[in-house]
Design a protein around this motif. Structure first.
Motif, PDB file in Angstrom:
ATOM      1  N   SER A  87      30.198  81.560 -48.925  1.00  0.00           N
ATOM      2  CA  SER A  87      30.773  80.543 -49.813  1.00  0.00           C
ATOM      3  C   SER A  87      29.842  80.276 -51.002  1.00  0.00           C
ATOM      4  CB  SER A  87      31.079  79.259 -49.054  1.00  0.00           C
ATOM      5  OG  SER A  87      29.967  78.425 -48.952  1.00  0.00           O
ATOM      6  N   GLN A  88      28.520  80.320 -50.775  1.00  0.00           N
ATOM      7  CA  GLN A  88      27.575  80.157 -51.879  1.00  0.00           C
ATOM      8  C   GLN A  88      27.708  81.315 -52.869  1.00  0.00           C
ATOM      9  OE1 GLN A  88      23.802  79.881 -49.900  1.00  0.00           O
ATOM     10  NE2 GLN A  88      23.991  77.685 -49.502  1.00  0.00           N
ATOM     11  N   ALA A  89      27.879  82.520 -52.353  1.00  0.00           N
ATOM     12  CA  ALA A  89      28.041  83.684 -53.223  1.00  0.00           C
ATOM     13  C   ALA A  89      29.320  83.564 -54.054  1.00  0.00           C
ATOM     14  CB  ALA A  89      28.054  84.965 -52.398  1.00  0.00           C
ATOM     15  N   LYS A 149      28.404  80.301 -44.663  1.00  0.00           N
ATOM     16  CA  LYS A 149      27.746  79.471 -45.674  1.00  0.00           C
ATOM     17  C   LYS A 149      27.264  80.322 -46.842  1.00  0.00           C
ATOM     18  CE  LYS A 149      26.034  75.961 -42.485  1.00  0.00           C
ATOM     19  NZ  LYS A 149      24.837  75.406 -41.829  1.00  0.00           N
ATOM     20  N   ILE A 150      26.614  81.431 -46.526  1.00  0.00           N
ATOM     21  CA  ILE A 150      26.099  82.312 -47.570  1.00  0.00           C
ATOM     22  C   ILE A 150      27.247  82.903 -48.384  1.00  0.00           C
ATOM     23  CG2 ILE A 150      24.885  84.496 -47.961  1.00  0.00           C
ATOM     24  CD1 ILE A 150      23.100  83.737 -45.547  1.00  0.00           C
ATOM     25  N   GLU A 158      30.740  80.789 -54.968  1.00  0.00           N
ATOM     26  CA  GLU A 158      30.481  79.728 -55.944  1.00  0.00           C
ATOM     27  C   GLU A 158      29.653  80.266 -57.109  1.00  0.00           C
ATOM     28  OE1 GLU A 158      28.191  75.445 -56.023  1.00  0.00           O
ATOM     29  OE2 GLU A 158      29.062  76.126 -54.140  1.00  0.00           O
ATOM     30  N   ILE A 159      28.653  81.069 -56.797  1.00  0.00           N
ATOM     31  CA  ILE A 159      27.812  81.650 -57.841  1.00  0.00           C
ATOM     32  C   ILE A 159      28.628  82.602 -58.724  1.00  0.00           C
ATOM     33  CG2 ILE A 159      25.884  83.253 -58.231  1.00  0.00           C
ATOM     34  CD1 ILE A 159      24.529  81.906 -55.793  1.00  0.00           C
TER      35      ILE A 159
END
Length: 110
Positions: A81-83, A78-79, A85-86
């Motif tokens: 994929s967030q990274a 999850k982290i 995206e950012i």
């Protein structure tokens, strides 16, 4: 360690029969592999622990660690994929700012 404890429990009856048998040589020839497995597991367990561990408890502990690892890996994904995206957002912003900067330069050059 789980493997050695399981081998110990599995081959202990054959070793006990060997100790009680009248003709140990004949019994040893018939059950040699079981007795060798038992003796090697005893030797390995003596090096690690004084009391024979409960294989069920060890298996439960191992399962708990596997579940914890899976939970941590899910959190990591999850982290990650967030990274990603950012980083995509940052690249988009940088490209937009670069385009705007080029437009301003062109406007002032004219």
């Amino acid at each position: 360690m789980i493997k050695h404890a399981a081998a110990y429990r599995e081959h202990k009856p054959a070793f006990e029969q060997y100790e009680k048998s009248a003709d140990k040589e004949k019994f040893l020839r018939c059950q040699e592999s079981s007795i060798i497995f038992f003796e090697s597991s005893v030797k390995a367990l003596k090096q690690v622990v004084q009391k024979l561990p409960n294989t069920i408890a060890l298996q439960a502990e191992q399962d708990m660690h596997v579940a914890e690892k899976q939970n941590e890996y899910t959190e990591y994904q999850k982290i990650r994929s967030q990274a990603k995206e950012i980083e995509t957002i940052k690249r988009n912003e940088d490209s937009i700012l670069e385009i705007k900067g080029n437009c301003k330069k062109e406007y002032f050059e004219i």
